[in-house]
Design an enzyme around this catalytic site. Sequence first.
Site, PDB file in Angstrom:
ATOM      1  N   SER A   1       0.836  -1.198   0.000  1.00  0.00           N
ATOM      2  CA  SER A   1       0.000   0.000   0.000  1.00  0.00           C
ATOM      3  C   SER A   1       0.877   1.256   0.000  1.00  0.00           C
ATOM      4  O   SER A   1       1.665   1.454  -0.921  1.00  0.00           O
ATOM      5  CB  SER A   1      -0.959  -0.045   1.200  1.00  0.00           C
ATOM      6  OG  SER A   1      -1.956   0.926   1.095  1.00  0.00           O
TER       7      SER A   1
ATOM      8  N   ASP B   1      -9.567  -2.766  -5.978  1.00  0.00           N
ATOM      9  CA  ASP B   1      -8.961  -2.160  -4.791  1.00  0.00           C
ATOM     10  C   ASP B   1      -9.712  -0.896  -4.394  1.00  0.00           C
ATOM     11  O   ASP B   1      -9.885   0.027  -5.188  1.00  0.00           O
ATOM     12  CB  ASP B   1      -7.496  -1.823  -5.084  1.00  0.00           C
ATOM     13  CG  ASP B   1      -6.676  -1.622  -3.826  1.00  0.00           C
ATOM     14  OD1 ASP B   1      -7.232  -1.166  -2.817  1.00  0.00           O
ATOM     15  OD2 ASP B   1      -5.473  -1.940  -3.860  1.00  0.00           O
TER      16      ASP B   1
ATOM     17  N   HIS C   1      -7.510  -5.563  -0.855  1.00  0.00           N
ATOM     18  CA  HIS C   1      -6.284  -4.822  -0.560  1.00  0.00           C
ATOM     19  C   HIS C   1      -5.375  -5.556   0.421  1.00  0.00           C
ATOM     20  O   HIS C   1      -4.181  -5.286   0.482  1.00  0.00           O
ATOM     21  CB  HIS C   1      -6.667  -3.448  -0.003  1.00  0.00           C
ATOM     22  CG  HIS C   1      -5.541  -2.470   0.069  1.00  0.00           C
ATOM     23  ND1 HIS C   1      -4.936  -1.940  -1.039  1.00  0.00           N
ATOM     24  CD2 HIS C   1      -4.894  -1.928   1.141  1.00  0.00           C
ATOM     25  CE1 HIS C   1      -3.987  -1.104  -0.682  1.00  0.00           C
ATOM     26  NE2 HIS C   1      -3.934  -1.082   0.636  1.00  0.00           N
TER      27      HIS C   1
END
Length: 473
Positions: free
Chosen positions: A174, A421, A449
């Site tokens: 991320s 996502d 995610h």
Amino acid sequence: MAEHRSPSHKRQRTGSEVPRHEPGKSFNVPGLVVREHTFTLPLDHNAQPGSRYDGQTIQVFARELMSPTRNENLPFLVYLQGGPGFEAPRPTDASMWIKAALSSHRVVLLDQRGTGRSAPITTTNLAARGSPEEQADYLALFRADSIVLDCEAIRKMLVPAVSFGGKWAVLGQSFGGFCATTYLSLAPEGLMEVLMTGGLPPGIRLPCAAPTAYAALHRRALAANAKYYERFPGDVEVVQRIVRHLAAQPGGGEALPGGSLLTPRLFQTLGLSGLGTGGSFERLHYLLDSFFDGEGNMTPSFAKAFESWHSWDTNPLYALLHEPIYCQGNDSASRWAADRVRDSEEFSAAFDAVAAANEGRPVMFTGECVYRFMYDDVAALRPYKATADVLAERSSWSMLYEPLVLAFNRVPVAALSYFEDLYVDYRMSEETAASIKGLKLWVTNEYRHSGIRDDGVRIFDRLLGMARNAVFD
């Protein structure tokens, strides 16, 4: 005004050795040997002589993981956590992606500056940094470019120059992928390979990608809401009832144990954790199921659980830097991009919770955005509303990405993008992937995610294989 300094940031005498490495204790957990490391680094890597932060240092902490065989001939891999503003995982055993990584690497779990044991920024000690303007200047030193410069200083102290050319690998999850892309831009000479999961940053050529990114993510939030209500159709009425209940309270919301006010708009932020990761739909459903007691009042268990779903009080960097992580260069103010997107003609009606509840429409939960109202509704953030306003209007930021460097990249890179996502828009990530020479992209809708947490062994092994088979023209 006199300059404020916390004990974590000491002024060095002339001639002091900075950076500095202090090895710490070692201990075992099931399947792992853990070594602790503390590094003393410049607070501002680019401080000019005589400037405010010249000579000030910060302590950055990391844990090195090895298998019990203690194979010290393997290359290092540093893990960059998502966020911004979250510490690295605290391993209790050799599980998830760590299990796979230990067969090929010695793993470094880095507490990024401002988190964990790396001079953590808290809602208490941030106040000691002075005025909102001084706090904002200080917080500007905790973005991806500073994290990368920390990594480079640590690499030079930790990785022997005779081993793998002194280089190490990076795994970025991320926001950690945003940092990894900054690393490829600013210091590719330190990298042997880069893996990213759900972290290809959007709009790397833009001064501030936040408005574009948030528009895309608001659309994804609407799609995720539709899927949620398809899974749990009975929750349409439950959520409407909750919103009407909150709106009818004196002050427009229910007081929570920590002092926050649970308004309909704050209630909508449950989507941040409830719509985008593995198992999150189910967790959200069970949480909503606990809202009312037999008399139609909010239960203490829901109030306590709601506060535990968010980290505004324990990790304030996540809120304060959420829009600045998209800004670079001049004329790059975010100007509360999430609010501007939500209030736009495209989204204002869709995310009006009270109107939706009163009109019999499904109430839409929001995604990963930090809105200005949260500095009113969330008790821990209230003292920093002025600081957040300064950050939102700041128009000059350090550069995070160098498109020309990325276009001539020679570091093997493999990235995983999740097609649905909720946090990092796939289409914008795809544009970034195309701008990094040699990057191999794996796109899937098998995971949300949290894929690296949900199926880490498979994902790590596949990405590493992709990176090591990279071919450059």
